[in-house]
Design an enzyme around this catalytic site. Structure first.
Site, short mmCIF file in Angstrom:
data_model
loop_
_atom_site.label_atom_id
_atom_site.label_comp_id
_atom_site.label_asym_id
_atom_site.label_seq_id
_atom_site.Cartn_x
_atom_site.Cartn_y
_atom_site.Cartn_z
N LYS A 54 0.84 -1.20 0.00
CA LYS A 54 0.00 0.00 0.00
C LYS A 54 0.87 1.24 0.00
O LYS A 54 0.60 2.20 -0.72
CB LYS A 54 -0.94 0.00 1.22
CG LYS A 54 -2.06 -1.04 1.09
CD LYS A 54 -2.83 -1.23 2.39
CE LYS A 54 -3.84 -2.37 2.25
NZ LYS A 54 -4.52 -2.69 3.51
N GLN A 98 -4.44 -0.91 9.61
CA GLN A 98 -4.36 -2.27 9.08
C GLN A 98 -4.94 -3.26 10.09
O GLN A 98 -4.55 -3.28 11.26
CB GLN A 98 -2.89 -2.63 8.76
CG GLN A 98 -2.71 -3.99 8.15
CD GLN A 98 -3.38 -4.14 6.77
OE1 GLN A 98 -3.31 -3.24 5.94
NE2 GLN A 98 -4.03 -5.26 6.53
N ASP A 121 -10.83 3.25 4.02
CA ASP A 121 -11.24 1.85 3.97
C ASP A 121 -12.76 1.73 3.84
O ASP A 121 -13.26 0.65 3.51
CB ASP A 121 -10.81 1.14 5.26
CG ASP A 121 -9.56 0.30 5.06
OD1 ASP A 121 -9.33 -0.13 3.91
OD2 ASP A 121 -8.84 0.06 6.04
#
Ligand code: NAD
Length: 289
Positions: A54, A98, A121
């Site tokens: 990422k 994460q 997200d």
């Protein structure tokens, strides 16, 4: 194999090129690049691979990357303090925490603390709620990736019978909402489902998000169906496989995603796209304030 391969890697490359263009436009207009902060707690090996990817992809797309690595024993208040600081930081447009978080940390409380306008997200209840009310803003990356992949291959979802296997907050549920938004007729299956085979056999669009290698036998796949395999599982031989038995499913399906090379790269591309969207939303909110 009779199915057409849905090449997530190739489509993701196109999405990333668009993102790079939009990021450059943002930078030209606002004098800074869009910023994406990635918070990792501990050193789970799979998470470390995702986080590295990422961060690297952000930089390649012209997005500033802010790394926040906390030790595995970081406490919930310490993690929350990092999230609050990132919420206040004007250079940061997107915040990604994460998952999974270490045991003992309440992941819901951490995700709920992220400013919904920076929630790249799309996991914050506000963004899930907006998607449920058919006015999407920041959309969960994997389900959004499925929709984009379908669009790229001209799979018109309206009216199709779609079955999602898996009902998690991060994949299955938002996937069902995305398919509903796309006007498919949606069924969601989970561990309480009575006759999974019958549900899968009916599906003109099948999305598998279970997390079990080869869990869905190819012979269950409806001939001509579009199969999106979200699962990423380590097979006994060490290679990565999906939730659907690939060879036998590909012999029946009309379209199918490979694993790897399907929704994995699409998920990262949609994350970057969300980061630029978040930057633009925040800039628009500021100028109208
Ligand atoms: P999860 O464990 O949170 O959810 C799994 C879901 O599958 C649950 O809703 C459960 O009810 C359902 N399920 C489990 N066993 C079942 C059974 N026997 N019958 C019917 N339903 C059953 O998993 P998740 O976070 O949603 O992830 C699913 C998979 O997708 C994993 O392999 C994960 O690695 C992968 N994933 C991939 C990406 C990507 O970028 N491609 C992103 C996120 C997750």
């Amino acid at each position: 194999m009779s199915a057409k391969l849905l090449d997530g890697k190739a489509v993701a490359a196109r999405v990333r090129a668009e993102v790079a263009q939009r990021a450059a436009q943002f930078a030209a207009r606002h004098g800074r690049r869009p910023g994406l902060a990635v918070v990792q707690v501990g050193e789970d090996p799979a998470s470390s691979v995702y986080v590295r990817n990422k961060r690297r992809s952000s930089l390649e797309a012209g997005i500033e990357s802010f790394a926040h690595d906390l030790p595995a024993n970081a406490s919930e208040p310490e993690i929350l303090a990092v999230v609050h600081a990132l919420n206040r930081d004007d250079r940061v447009d997107g915040i990604l925490v994460q998952l999974p978080l270490p045991k003992g940390v309440n992941a819901d409380r951490v995700m709920d603390a992220v400013d919904p306008l920076k929630d790249v997200d799309g996991f914050h209840p506000v963004n899930t709620g907006l998607l449920a009310q058919k006015r999407p803003r920041l959309r969960p990356c994997t389900p959004f990736g499925v929709i984009r992949l379908a669009q790229e291959y001209g799979i018109a979802l309206t009216g199709l019978r779609a079955t999602v296997v898996g009902a998690s907050n991060i994949v299955g549920r938002p996937m069902a909402l995305e398919l509903l938004l796309a006007r498919a007729t949606v069924t969601v299956c989970h561990t309480g489902t009575r006759d999974l085979r019958a549900e899968v056999e009916r599906a003109e669009v099948l999305v598998a998000a279970v997390g079990k290698a080869g869990f869905i036998p190819g012979e269950w796949v409806r001939p001509g169906a579009a199969v999106f395999d979200v699962g990423i599982n380590r097979a006994p031989a060490g290679n990565l496989v999906g939730d659907v038995e690939f060879e036998s499913a590909a012999a029946r399906a009309g379209w199918i995603t490979p694993v790897p090379g399907g929704l994995g790269p699409m998920t990262i591309a949609m994350l970057l796209s969300n980061a630029v969207d978040a930057a633009n939303f925040r800039a628009a909110a500021k100028s109208s304030a």
